[in-house]
Design a protein around this motif. Structure first.
Motif, short mmCIF file in Angstrom:
data_model
loop_
_atom_site.label_atom_id
_atom_site.label_comp_id
_atom_site.label_asym_id
_atom_site.label_seq_id
_atom_site.Cartn_x
_atom_site.Cartn_y
_atom_site.Cartn_z
N VAL A 86 0.82 -1.27 -0.12
CA VAL A 86 -0.04 -0.11 -0.11
C VAL A 86 1.05 1.13 -0.13
CG1 VAL A 86 -1.65 1.18 1.32
CG2 VAL A 86 -1.90 -1.34 1.21
N SER A 124 -9.52 -7.45 -3.02
CA SER A 124 -9.08 -7.50 -1.75
C SER A 124 -10.07 -6.50 -0.82
CB SER A 124 -7.80 -6.37 -1.61
OG SER A 124 -7.37 -5.98 -0.32
N ALA A 126 -9.38 -4.20 0.84
CA ALA A 126 -9.13 -2.97 0.67
C ALA A 126 -9.81 -1.93 -0.19
CB ALA A 126 -7.50 -2.81 0.28
N TYR A 148 -3.32 1.11 -4.61
CA TYR A 148 -3.27 -0.17 -4.44
C TYR A 148 -4.75 -0.62 -4.49
CZ TYR A 148 -3.70 -4.87 -2.86
OH TYR A 148 -4.20 -6.31 -2.84
N ASN A 178 -7.57 -10.46 5.59
CA ASN A 178 -5.95 -10.44 5.88
C ASN A 178 -5.55 -11.96 5.80
OD1 ASN A 178 -7.10 -7.84 6.83
ND2 ASN A 178 -5.14 -7.63 7.63
N PRO A 197 5.78 -5.16 6.03
CA PRO A 197 4.79 -3.97 6.22
C PRO A 197 3.39 -4.46 7.07
CG PRO A 197 4.41 -4.77 4.10
CD PRO A 197 5.55 -5.54 4.79
N ASN A 198 3.24 -5.84 7.00
CA ASN A 198 2.25 -6.43 7.82
C ASN A 198 2.33 -6.95 9.20
OD1 ASN A 198 1.58 -7.28 4.51
ND2 ASN A 198 0.19 -6.00 5.74
N LEU A 199 1.38 -6.98 9.84
CA LEU A 199 1.50 -7.39 11.27
C LEU A 199 2.12 -8.63 11.65
CD1 LEU A 199 1.36 -6.68 14.36
CD2 LEU A 199 -1.06 -7.47 14.14
N PRO A 215 6.09 -2.89 16.87
CA PRO A 215 5.30 -1.63 16.93
C PRO A 215 3.69 -1.69 16.71
CG PRO A 215 6.35 -1.84 14.77
CD PRO A 215 6.65 -2.94 15.46
N VAL A 216 3.18 -1.17 18.06
CA VAL A 216 1.74 -1.18 17.85
C VAL A 216 1.41 0.31 17.31
CG1 VAL A 216 -0.34 -1.40 19.13
CG2 VAL A 216 1.61 -3.02 19.70
N PHE A 217 0.62 -0.09 16.25
CA PHE A 217 0.28 1.45 15.46
C PHE A 217 -1.15 1.95 15.93
CE2 PHE A 217 2.19 -0.54 11.22
CZ PHE A 217 3.62 0.03 11.94
N GLY A 228 -6.30 -1.81 16.31
CA GLY A 228 -6.82 -1.97 15.09
C GLY A 228 -7.39 -3.54 15.14
N ARG A 230 -8.74 -6.67 12.88
CA ARG A 230 -8.86 -7.49 11.31
C ARG A 230 -9.54 -8.76 11.50
NH1 ARG A 230 -7.97 -2.62 11.12
NH2 ARG A 230 -6.51 -1.48 9.65
N TYR A 232 -8.31 -11.95 10.33
CA TYR A 232 -7.25 -12.74 9.78
C TYR A 232 -7.92 -14.40 9.20
CZ TYR A 232 -4.57 -9.13 12.05
OH TYR A 232 -4.21 -7.81 12.33
N ARG A 291 -0.87 4.57 12.34
CA ARG A 291 -0.29 4.39 10.96
C ARG A 291 -1.42 5.27 9.85
NH1 ARG A 291 0.83 -1.38 8.16
NH2 ARG A 291 -1.28 -1.60 8.46
N ASP A 294 -4.83 3.78 8.23
CA ASP A 294 -5.41 2.43 8.54
C ASP A 294 -6.69 2.62 9.20
OD1 ASP A 294 -3.61 0.67 8.70
OD2 ASP A 294 -2.71 0.97 10.76
C1 WQD Z 1 -2.96 -5.16 10.64
C2 WQD Z 1 -3.19 -4.31 12.02
C3 WQD Z 1 -2.07 -2.12 11.74
C4 WQD Z 1 1.93 -3.60 11.49
C5 WQD Z 1 -3.02 -4.69 4.58
C6 WQD Z 1 -3.13 -4.03 3.10
C7 WQD Z 1 -4.48 -4.68 2.56
C8 WQD Z 1 -4.30 -6.14 2.47
C9 WQD Z 1 -3.76 -7.00 3.80
C10 WQD Z 1 -3.64 -6.68 0.29
C11 WQD Z 1 -3.47 -2.88 11.65
C12 WQD Z 1 -1.48 -3.14 12.93
C13 WQD Z 1 0.41 -3.73 11.49
C14 WQD Z 1 2.79 -3.35 12.54
C15 WQD Z 1 0.71 -2.81 13.88
N1 WQD Z 1 -3.44 -6.57 1.53
N2 WQD Z 1 -0.06 -3.23 12.72
N3 WQD Z 1 2.10 -2.89 13.84
O1 WQD Z 1 -3.34 -3.00 6.96
O2 WQD Z 1 -5.13 -4.48 7.50
O3 WQD Z 1 -4.14 -4.67 5.35
O4 WQD Z 1 -2.83 -6.31 4.41
O5 WQD Z 1 -4.78 -6.61 -0.22
O6 WQD Z 1 -4.81 -4.03 1.45
O7 WQD Z 1 -3.51 -2.87 3.68
O8 WQD Z 1 -2.83 -5.37 7.56
O9 WQD Z 1 -1.06 -6.45 8.84
O10 WQD Z 1 -0.71 -4.28 7.92
O11 WQD Z 1 -1.95 -4.42 9.66
O12 WQD Z 1 0.14 -2.36 14.88
O13 WQD Z 1 3.94 -3.39 12.84
O14 WQD Z 1 -1.89 -4.29 12.57
O15 WQD Z 1 -2.15 -0.77 12.32
O16 WQD Z 1 -4.21 -2.45 12.71
P1 WQD Z 1 -3.98 -4.30 6.91
P2 WQD Z 1 -1.58 -5.13 8.44
#
Ligand code: WQD
Ligand code: NAD
Length: 337
Positions: A86, A124, A126, A148, A178, A197-199, A215-217, A228, A230, A232, A291, A294
């Motif tokens: 993204v 997605s 998204a 994206y 996710n 970039p993903n959790l 890091p907790v965003f 946040g 999601r 999963y 972030r 988000d």
């Molecule tokens: C999940 C939660 C963050 C990282 C992304 C794309 C989306 C889709 C799936 C493709 C959120 C928090 C994250 C970190 C954190 N991909 N976080 N610390 O943002 O739901 O979706 O992946 O289509 O388009 O945007 O997933 O895993 O990045 O974040 O606290 O180091 O974890 O803020 O709440 P997201 P994510």
């Protein structure tokens, strides 16, 4: 069926290829390896004990597609190939529109020319952007909030318009929530390049001692624990959804749109605690700012996929973390070792 899988060396694609080979389908993978390794395809061969050809090529390259479609009679295409970061899409939108939108248009054009009119497309959650309410059903308005996400919404529009113009097309659009987890064998999993970039991939690297803390965003959202939320979904459940989507398309021409998600939400801390159970130790965290971009909560309403595709996820978040931890321990540097 004989199926062309674009992006089949990638994370979700490779797990889907395992599922399809196990069900007896004949496959060819087309991937430019921009975000994947040929070793993922080796791992697929090892798991399934079946050979699967990998063509190194690009979906934006019409000549390459003509060669592939000219080489065999395909019944369908599963189109995973896309760029998906993204933040990168905000910095370089043209690259995303060229790869994800023009790539899809070129693929559809060459499919039509070779009379291959069945496609399962990776969309997605998204595309929903910040939802008005959760769980999110397919008829919610789309409000994509990044280049994206817009590239996925535009590709969906292309597919919708194509079906309106020629109702012989069989089109399944799957909006994934996710994707997490790994193949239970430990041979196949997500191998992010650079800082994840993903959790969950980030949490896994902290568990392996490769990074200091998670890091907790933001912990001041209007959610139970302030972080946040999601939906999963285990990548093997997601993979099985593609098999069922192909079967659904075999029933006749249609344009179908389905969410693939569990219908359950987990917070950032829920994820970290689940991973702590999997790896058996406490993981340090640090609260940092929110972030930008988000959404607060994203949870699927998966009832349409349950009803139409007979698809039900069977794995929970603990399964996802356990399988991911197994993959990480066996491959601390991903496919590189
Ligand atoms: C999940 C939660 C963050 C990282 C992304 C794309 C989306 C889709 C799936 C493709 C959120 C928090 C994250 C970190 C954190 N991909 N976080 N610390 O943002 O739901 O979706 O992946 O289509 O388009 O945007 O997933 O895993 O990045 O974040 O606290 O180091 O974890 O803020 O709440 P997201 P994510
Ligand atoms: P991935 O990056 O692991 O896989 C994508 C694959 O496509 C890679 O192997 C890459 O090399 C290939 N590729 C990219 N552009 C190409 C091109 N022009 N020609 C040929 N190959 C190309 O990503 P993934 O997580 O497996 O995602 C697969 C699909 O699912 C993508 O379309 C993505 O947008 C979508 N998606 C992923 C998630 C998720 O949570 N991972 C969520 C929603 C949607």
């Amino acid at each position: 069926m004989r199926v062309l899988v674009t992006g089949g060396a990638g994370y979700i694609g490779s797990h889907t290829v395992v599922e399809l080979l196990a069900s007896g389908h004949e496959l060819v993978i087309l991937d430019n390896l921009a975000n994947s390794s040929p070793l993922a395809v080796e791992a697929v061969r090892r798991i399934t004990k079946r050979d699967v050809p990998l063509v190194r090529g690009d979906v934006t390259d019409g000549d390459c597609l003509d060669t592939v479609f000219g080489g065999a009679d395909f019944d369908a295409v599963i189109h995973f190939a896309a760029l998906k970061a993204v933040g990168e899409s905000v910095a370089d939108p043209l690259r995303y529109f060229r790869n994800n939108v023009a790539g899809t248009a070129t693929l559809l054009d060459r499919m039509a020319a070779h009379d291959v009119k069945a496609i399962v497309f990776s969309s997605s959650a998204a595309v929903y952007g910040d939802p008005a309410s959760v769980p999110i059903a397919e008829d919610e308005p789309t409000r994509p909030a990044s280049p994206y996400a817009r590239s996925k919404a535009m590709a969906e529009d292309l597919l919708r318009d194509l079906h309106a113009a020629d109702s012989a097309w069989r089109i399944s659009v799957l909006r994934y929530f996710n994707a997490v987890g790994a193949h239970p064998s430990g041979h196949l999993g997500e191998d992010p390049m650079g800082t994840p970039p993903n959790l969950l991939p980030y949490v896994a690297q902290v568990a392996m001692g490769q990074r200091d803390c998670v890091p907790v965003f933001g912990d001041d959202y209007a959610t139970a624990d302030g972080t946040g939320v999601r939906d999963y979904l285990h990548v093997c459940d997601l993979a099985r959804g593609h098999l069922l989507a192909l079967e659904y398309l075999a029933a006749g021409p249609r344009f179908a749109l389905h969410n693939l998600g569990t219908g359950r939400g987990s917070s950032v801390y829920d994820v970290i605690h689940a991973f702590e159970r999997a790896c058996g130790r406490a993981l340090p965290t640090r609260i940092v700012g929110r972030r930008p971009g988000d959404v607060v909560v994203s949870i699927a309403d998966p009832r349409r996929a349950n009803a139409d595709l007979d698809w039900q996820p069977v794995h929970d978040l603990d399964d996802c973390c356990r399988d991911m931890w197994r993959w990480c321990q066996a491959h601390p540097n991903g496919f590189g070792g």
